[in-house]
Motif scaffolding. Sequence first.
Motif, short mmCIF file in Angstrom:
data_model
loop_
_atom_site.label_atom_id
_atom_site.label_comp_id
_atom_site.label_asym_id
_atom_site.label_seq_id
_atom_site.Cartn_x
_atom_site.Cartn_y
_atom_site.Cartn_z
N GLU A 129 1.42 11.82 -5.16
CA GLU A 129 1.21 13.21 -5.57
C GLU A 129 2.49 14.04 -5.57
O GLU A 129 2.51 15.14 -6.11
N LYS A 130 3.55 13.51 -4.98
CA LYS A 130 4.78 14.29 -4.87
C LYS A 130 5.49 14.46 -6.22
O LYS A 130 6.25 15.40 -6.40
N GLU A 131 5.30 13.49 -7.14
CA GLU A 131 5.93 13.59 -8.45
C GLU A 131 4.82 13.68 -9.49
O GLU A 131 4.16 12.70 -9.81
N ARG A 149 14.50 14.45 -5.73
CA ARG A 149 14.03 15.78 -5.32
C ARG A 149 12.63 15.71 -4.72
O ARG A 149 12.32 16.37 -3.73
N ALA A 150 11.77 14.88 -5.34
CA ALA A 150 10.39 14.77 -4.85
C ALA A 150 10.34 14.14 -3.46
O ALA A 150 9.44 14.42 -2.67
N MET A 172 7.66 5.47 -5.36
CA MET A 172 7.38 6.45 -4.31
C MET A 172 7.52 5.87 -2.91
O MET A 172 8.10 6.51 -2.02
N ILE A 173 7.02 4.67 -2.69
CA ILE A 173 7.13 4.09 -1.35
C ILE A 173 8.56 3.67 -1.04
O ILE A 173 9.05 3.82 0.08
N ILE A 174 9.26 3.16 -2.05
CA ILE A 174 10.66 2.78 -1.84
C ILE A 174 11.53 4.02 -1.68
O ILE A 174 12.43 4.07 -0.85
N PHE A 204 0.83 -1.21 0.00
CA PHE A 204 0.00 0.00 0.00
C PHE A 204 0.86 1.25 0.00
O PHE A 204 1.88 1.34 0.70
N ILE A 205 0.45 2.23 -0.79
CA ILE A 205 1.17 3.49 -0.93
C ILE A 205 0.23 4.64 -0.59
O ILE A 205 -0.83 4.79 -1.24
N PRO A 206 0.55 5.48 0.41
CA PRO A 206 -0.31 6.63 0.70
C PRO A 206 -0.49 7.50 -0.54
O PRO A 206 0.46 7.74 -1.30
#
Length: 515
Positions: free
Chosen positions: A90-92, A261-262, A137-139, A83-85
């Motif tokens: 949304e950060k990238e 960066r994100a 993103m989660i990693i 699961f990924i929040p």
Amino acid sequence: MNQKQNKQSGGKAAKTAITPTRAEDYPQWYQQVVRAADMAEPSDVRGCMVIKPWGYALWENVQRVLDGMFKATGHRNAYFPLFIPKSYLEKEAEHVEGFAKECAVVTHHRLEDDGQGGLKPAGELEEPLVVRPTSEMIIGATYAKWVQSYRDLPILINQWANVVRWEMRTRLFLRTAEFLWQEGHTVHATEAEAREETAKMHEVYARFAEDYMAMPVIKGAKPEHERFPGAVETYSIEAMMQDRKALQAGTSHFLGQNFARAQDIEYLGEDNQRHHAWTTSWGVSTRLIGGLIMTHSDDDGLVLPPLLAPAHVVILPILPKGKPAEPVLSWCEQLAEELRGVRFGDRNVEVELDTRDLRGGEKTWQWVKRGVPIRLEVGERDIAEDSVFMARRDLGVKDKHAVKRSEFVATVGVILQEIQDALLGRAKAFREENSRVIDDLEAFKAFFTPENAENPEIHGGFVKAHWDGTTETAERVQKELGVTIRCLPEDGEEPGSCIITGRPSAGRVVWAKAY
């Protein structure tokens, strides 16, 4: 019904085990090969599949070989959350836009009685969780905690996992809502190191495809509009299937510093300054199984390259009527043990001994359709002559001959390698026969349009032609002909004029219809 008694359209007796044939209906032929080989079936969950033992054994061999190749290049395995929040994605911006339409989202954490004999979601989550479509993103969020100093780099990690992409049109192995894959995620101190990693894993995939799958591929960079969302560069391996369409079989992405960066992946350098890291990601999936099927299989079923086959040899005892079966079975069991002591590739020869009480023809056809490289028939007469009756799956079904037992045991590895090499050679020849260098627009259109082709039965494939580098031109060709740019091949640098617009072109690209 006996396979030889199946009926084709028009009332003629079929001469193949699989109907329809590749020429009659390629998509349906593919589905029938998967089912006839007992590899997988659709599940009760829309778009998902059940991978059955024969299909999963093939995937396990893919995993085993690739895992060894990854570890040989310095990578280690780990596991990260399913699961990924939503806020992470949304950060990238480019990344979330690329995957937003395919995401499955969890919004509640329990079920309650709805008062009508059913259940209703309850306990709304403070933040929705996305079921991973990919794990950058989660990693990356985890790596941001692990990376503090240049001494922490590089990080070279691979994950074997499942992912979910909510596909609307699915096909077993090729495209399902949930599929299995591996995804490598690495972090580096310099751009040069990250680019080297990207190229290295691109080459690993190409070697695996050709050396183990016997599936020739073209290596190259993806055009900008086909890159992985958020990547600076994406590289792919592209294979030609027997319907002359391309299959993207693996990708390796240079992510630059976009994700660093994100996600604030920073390190303290030797210069005592803070720097953003450079990252990569790369992956292949159970789509490889679909590619293997479509590269080698024929109208009698699955054909497997020996280096990945779940079993190399199947022994089919022919039991005498009205006599004890034990002498034949005992001889076959001893033969199986001898063969299991022979090395082939990176494992011992794997043998199936089929002692089921089935008619010989039915049993034989089941193993033909499952693609086992070598079939051995053994009866009393063969035992009396200390021989076996051998058939190779890369040859015709009726192409069988007697071989002395000792000779077969001594040469089984050589025979298996001959089959492996023959499959690769056959696939390369097919690709070459169906590839063109084209500079004329009308010839280009005719090549991809059956009614305009010189031979409507043989059209399409790979075309190397010039492109002006614009997304507009690529999208125009896709809209008009259903043809896409598969990659910018490594040998494509050759100035010329775009085949579509006539504008200057830096090199030839590979055009094809694709999965």
